[in-house]
Design an enzyme around this catalytic site. Structure first.
Site, PDB file in Angstrom:
ATOM      1  N   HIS A 113       0.834  -1.210   0.000  1.00 23.00           N
ATOM      2  CA  HIS A 113       0.000   0.000   0.000  1.00 23.00           C
ATOM      3  C   HIS A 113       0.867   1.258   0.000  1.00 23.00           C
ATOM      4  O   HIS A 113       0.681   2.169  -0.813  1.00 23.00           O
ATOM      5  CB  HIS A 113      -0.903  -0.031   1.237  1.00 23.00           C
ATOM      6  N   GLU A 114       1.837   1.292   0.893  1.00 24.32           N
ATOM      7  CA  GLU A 114       2.668   2.493   1.001  1.00 24.32           C
ATOM      8  C   GLU A 114       3.634   2.628  -0.184  1.00 24.32           C
ATOM      9  O   GLU A 114       3.964   3.738  -0.598  1.00 24.32           O
ATOM     10  CB  GLU A 114       3.430   2.493   2.324  1.00 24.32           C
ATOM     11  N   HIS A 117       1.951   4.527  -2.904  1.00 27.85           N
ATOM     12  CA  HIS A 117       2.062   5.971  -2.701  1.00 27.85           C
ATOM     13  C   HIS A 117       3.453   6.467  -3.090  1.00 27.85           C
ATOM     14  O   HIS A 117       3.595   7.516  -3.719  1.00 27.85           O
ATOM     15  CB  HIS A 117       1.781   6.327  -1.238  1.00 27.85           C
TER      16      HIS A 117
END
Length: 234
Positions: A113-114, A117
């Site tokens: 998820h990170e 980003h």
């Protein structure tokens, strides 16, 4: 969760109390003995070595000129009880909440998820501080591509049986993350998510597809690894 943004408002920094301070010096014996850091670092190593999601993203970032180094770009820290990780745009660093991540599968999802980003930060020069639309778009992409809304994870949350359930999950998780780091009403957040949802939901870079499962992610990683083979053989 996702962005740690720094301006006059808090923008979620209160969820990450170790940002800028720590009870122990970095790397000290006390730090190793009295926190979850050692376990966190081991699980991070396993994630980056074995998760097809993470391996694809790390390769894509390196190809984009944004190589990721574990010592520089990841930080295991104690966080507020409600979050698992975050991306600090000011330092280009991923925070892993060592007190809230206890299973390898959870670590794999948070790292993925990170990294989405971080990939967006590298690829698109996202304006995390000023553009609400940019923030919403990356949150939609992270929820869509990280496995957060996989069938198995949704079953574990007792969420299933709805038409277009994946889209509903992505929308809901993106909204939750935005509301955690921005002082806006739910109505304002929903308007922005609705505005960018279709284009951002259908942006599957660098996977080329929505990896609904680990098997899908393995196929996406295989395709990514073989992307230049055809041209190399001409």
């Amino acid at each position: 969760m996702d962005y740690i943004l720094q301006k006059e408002e808090d923008f979620g920094y209160s969820l990450y109390p170790e940002r800028g301070s720590s009870k122990f010096k970095q790397g000290s014996i006390g730090e190793s003995l009295f926190t979850f850091k050692h376990k966190c670092l081991i699980m991070l190593q396993v994630a980056t070595d074995t998760s097809p999601y993470a391996k694809l993203l790390l390769g894509a970032m390196k190809s984009s000129g944004c190589a990721v180094y574990k010592d520089r770009h990841f930080s295991c820290e104690d966080c507020d009880g409600t979050v698992s990780g975050g991306f600090d745009a000011a330092t280009s660093q991923i925070v892993l909440c060592q007190n809230n991540i206890h299973q390898q599968a959870h670590m794999n999802r948070v790292v993925t998820h990170e990294l989405i980003h971080a990939f967006d930060h590298c690829r698109a020069r996202v304006d995390w501080f000023s553009s609400f639309r940019h923030l919403a778009c990356s949150e939609i992409r992270a929820a869509n591509l990280s496995g957060d809304c996989s069938f198995v994870n949704e079953i574990s949350r007792f969420n299933f049986g709805l038409k277009e359930h994946h889209q509903a999950c992505v929308r809901g998780r993106a909204l939750r993350s935005i509301l955690a780091v921005r002082k806006v009403s739910r109505e304002e957040a929903e308007l922005v998510v609705d505005e960018v949802f279709d284009s951002c939901f259908h942006d599957h870079a660098p996977f080329g597809r929505i990896p609904h499962s680990k098997k899908d992610a393995k196929f996406a990683y295989r395709d990514y690894e073989n992307r230049d083979r055809y041209y190399a053989n001409l």
